[in-house]
Design an enzyme around this catalytic site. Structure first.
Site, PDB file in Angstrom:
ATOM      1  N   ASP A  30       0.823  -1.200   0.000  1.00  0.00           N
ATOM      2  CA  ASP A  30       0.000   0.000   0.000  1.00  0.00           C
ATOM      3  C   ASP A  30       0.863   1.258   0.000  1.00  0.00           C
ATOM      4  O   ASP A  30       1.906   1.290   0.661  1.00  0.00           O
ATOM      5  CB  ASP A  30      -0.894  -0.028   1.257  1.00  0.00           C
ATOM      6  N   GLY A  31       0.408   2.276  -0.713  1.00  0.00           N
ATOM      7  CA  GLY A  31       1.062   3.585  -0.622  1.00  0.00           C
ATOM      8  C   GLY A  31       1.797   4.036  -1.869  1.00  0.00           C
ATOM      9  O   GLY A  31       2.461   5.075  -1.853  1.00  0.00           O
ATOM     10  N   ARG A  34       0.432   7.571  -2.942  1.00  0.00           N
ATOM     11  CA  ARG A  34       0.876   8.654  -2.056  1.00  0.00           C
ATOM     12  C   ARG A  34       2.364   8.948  -2.225  1.00  0.00           C
ATOM     13  O   ARG A  34       2.799  10.088  -2.189  1.00  0.00           O
ATOM     14  CB  ARG A  34       0.569   8.297  -0.586  1.00  0.00           C
ATOM     15  N   ASN A  78     -10.315  -2.992  -6.970  1.00  0.00           N
ATOM     16  CA  ASN A  78      -9.489  -1.988  -7.652  1.00  0.00           C
ATOM     17  C   ASN A  78     -10.042  -1.568  -9.019  1.00  0.00           C
ATOM     18  O   ASN A  78      -9.617  -0.560  -9.579  1.00  0.00           O
ATOM     19  CB  ASN A  78      -8.043  -2.487  -7.828  1.00  0.00           C
ATOM     20  N   ARG A 198       1.725  -5.151   6.000  1.00  0.00           N
ATOM     21  CA  ARG A 198       1.021  -4.106   5.246  1.00  0.00           C
ATOM     22  C   ARG A 198       1.784  -2.804   5.417  1.00  0.00           C
ATOM     23  O   ARG A 198       2.162  -2.438   6.539  1.00  0.00           O
ATOM     24  CB  ARG A 198      -0.420  -3.945   5.727  1.00  0.00           C
ATOM     25  N   SER A 206      -8.320  -5.577   4.067  1.00  0.00           N
ATOM     26  CA  SER A 206      -8.789  -5.225   2.722  1.00  0.00           C
ATOM     27  C   SER A 206      -9.099  -6.455   1.865  1.00  0.00           C
ATOM     28  O   SER A 206      -8.689  -6.512   0.700  1.00  0.00           O
ATOM     29  CB  SER A 206      -7.770  -4.320   2.015  1.00  0.00           C
TER      30      SER A 206
HETATM   31  C1  FPP Z   1      -1.542   0.113  -3.626  1.00  0.00           C
HETATM   32  O1  FPP Z   1      -1.089   1.443  -3.626  1.00  0.00           O
HETATM   33  C2  FPP Z   1      -1.006  -0.575  -4.784  1.00  0.00           C
HETATM   34  C3  FPP Z   1      -1.740  -1.163  -5.793  1.00  0.00           C
HETATM   35  C4  FPP Z   1      -3.206  -1.186  -5.839  1.00  0.00           C
HETATM   36  C5  FPP Z   1      -1.093  -1.794  -6.923  1.00  0.00           C
HETATM   37  C6  FPP Z   1       0.135  -2.558  -6.552  1.00  0.00           C
HETATM   38  C7  FPP Z   1       0.753  -3.057  -7.750  1.00  0.00           C
HETATM   39  C8  FPP Z   1       2.073  -3.097  -7.976  1.00  0.00           C
HETATM   40  C9  FPP Z   1       3.117  -2.695  -7.019  1.00  0.00           C
HETATM   41  C10 FPP Z   1       2.504  -3.631  -9.256  1.00  0.00           C
HETATM   42  C11 FPP Z   1       2.802  -5.105  -9.080  1.00  0.00           C
HETATM   43  C12 FPP Z   1       3.147  -5.625 -10.365  1.00  0.00           C
HETATM   44  C13 FPP Z   1       3.442  -6.914 -10.592  1.00  0.00           C
HETATM   45  C14 FPP Z   1       3.783  -7.345 -11.946  1.00  0.00           C
HETATM   46  C15 FPP Z   1       3.423  -7.941  -9.531  1.00  0.00           C
HETATM   47  P1  FPP Z   1      -2.176   2.566  -3.820  1.00  0.00           P
HETATM   48  O2  FPP Z   1      -2.272   2.891  -5.263  1.00  0.00           O
HETATM   49  O3  FPP Z   1      -3.445   2.144  -3.182  1.00  0.00           O
HETATM   50  O4  FPP Z   1      -1.505   3.738  -3.051  1.00  0.00           O
HETATM   51  P2  FPP Z   1      -2.274   4.873  -2.220  1.00  0.00           P
HETATM   52  O5  FPP Z   1      -2.995   4.169  -1.120  1.00  0.00           O
HETATM   53  O6  FPP Z   1      -1.165   5.731  -1.754  1.00  0.00           O
HETATM   54  O7  FPP Z   1      -3.188   5.542  -3.190  1.00  0.00           O
END
Ligand code: FPP
Length: 252
Positions: A30-31, A34, A78, A198, A206
Site C-alpha cells: 500500500d502507498g 501517495r 481496484n 502491510r 482489505s
Molecule cells: C496500492 O497502492 C497498490 C496497488 C493497488 C497496486 C500494486 C501493484 C504493484 C506494485 C505492481 C505489481 C506488479 C506486478 C507485476 C506484480 P495505492 O495505489 O493504493 O496507493 P495509495 O494508497 O497511496 O493511493
C-alpha cells in the site's frame, strides 16, 4: 511445499534466527499513489517504483531462505479506480511479465497467480498461463501474485465448487471440513502465510487472504510501499521473531 534450494542461501543479519524465519510471507503493498503524489509525480510512477520494491523483496526472501512470498497486486475492488489507472496497471503487469519471466525461470522461481483470472484482458491471461507453466517445475521460492483477487469472492467460488460436488454425489456434506475448504481455494497446496506485512500504516486486511491469515502474525509498517526496502523487511522479520505464536493454545 518444495524446500528452497539450500545452496543459494545468503547470510542472515546477525540478529535474525534462521530456525525462526517465516516460511511464507504475504504483503499488502500500500502507498504507491501517495509516494508519487508527495513527490509531485503521477501515481503511475509510484506503481512502477512499487514493482522495483517487490522485485527486491522477492530477491531478499530467496536470499534468506523464505519459501513463499505472496503479493496483493490488484483486488476485485481496484476496478473502481479511474479507467486510466486500471489500464496502466494491466499494461504494467504485461510489461513486467515480459521483462522478468526469463530471469525468474533462471532463478528457479515458481510463479503462481491467484484470483478471478478469467475477467482479466485475454492477452494478460495468456501471459499469466505461460508464466505459470514455464515455472511449474521450478524448485525455488514460490512467488504468488494475487490479481483480481478478493478473499470473499474466493470463499464464494470455493462454496460453489464444493456444493457442486455434493450435488453430483462426489462428496458428502458431513465430510466437508477445513481441509476440504482449503483444497478449493485458489491457494490450495500452499501453506498459510506466517507473516502478513502491510505498508503505509493502514490497519486493514482489505479482503486479502481472509481464510489463510487466520493465524498470521500482522506487521504494519508506516513506510509507503516503494520505500519498503531490505532494512524495513529486516525490521519486520525481527518483530516477527519476537512473537509468541500460540495458535490458540498456551505458551510453549
Ligand atoms: C496500492 O497502492 C497498490 C496497488 C493497488 C497496486 C500494486 C501493484 C504493484 C506494485 C505492481 C505489481 C506488479 C506486478 C507485476 C506484480 P495505492 O495505489 O493504493 O496507493 P495509495 O494508497 O497511496 O493511493
Amino acid at each position: 511445499m518444495t524446500t528452497t534450494k539450500q545452496t543459494a542461501l545468503k547470510e542472515l543479519p546477525s540478529d535474525l534466527r534462521r530456525d525462526r524465519l517465516p516460511q511464507h510471507v504475504a504483503v499488502i503493498m500500500d502507498g504507491n499513489g501517495r509516494w508519487a503524489t508527495r513527490r509531485g509525480l503521477p501515481r503511475s510512477v509510484g506503481h512502477r517504483q512499487g514493482v522495483e520494491t517487490l522485485k527486491q523483496l522477492l530477491r531478499c526472501c530467496d536470499d534468506w531462505g523464505i519459501q513463499a512470498l505472496t503479493a496483493y497486486a490488484f483486488s476485485t475492488e481496484n476496478w473502481t479506480r479511474p479507467l486510466e489507472e486500471v489500464e496502466f496497471l494491466m499494461t504494467l503487469f504485461e510489461r513486467v511479465l515480459r521483462q522478468e519471466l526469463d530471469e525468474m525461470v533462471r532463478e528457479d522461481v515458481r510463479i503462481r497467480f491467484v484470483g478471478r483470472l478469467t475477467d482479466l484482458p485475454k492477452n494478460l491471461q495468456s501471459m499469466i498461463e505461460n508464466a505459470m507453466s514455464a515455472t511449474r517445475h521450478n524448485q525455488g521460492i514460490q512467488f504468488t501474485i494475487a490479481k483480481n483477487y478478493g478473499g470473499r469472492q474466493e470463499l464464494v467460488q470455493a462454496c460453489q465448487a464444493i456444493a457442486q460436488k455434493v450435488q453430483q454425489g462426489d462428496l458428502n456434506t458431513a465430510d466437508i471440513d477445513e481441509a476440504v475448504v482449503a483444497e478449493h481455494l485458489y491457494t490450495a497446496g500452499t501453506c498459510d502465510p506466517d507473516l502478513l506485512i502491510r505498508t503505509s500504516g493502514e490497519m486493514r486486511l482489505s479482503n486479502f487472504l481472509l481464510w489463510q491469515t487466520a493465524y498470521a502474525e500482522l506487521y504494519i509498517a508506516d513506510t509507503l510501499w516503494p520505500d519498503f526496502d531490505r532494512a524495513e523487511f529486516h525490521r519486520a522479520l525481527f518483530s516477527y521473531q519476537q512473537r509468541d505464536r500460540r495458535f490458540g493454545g498456551l505458551k510453549r
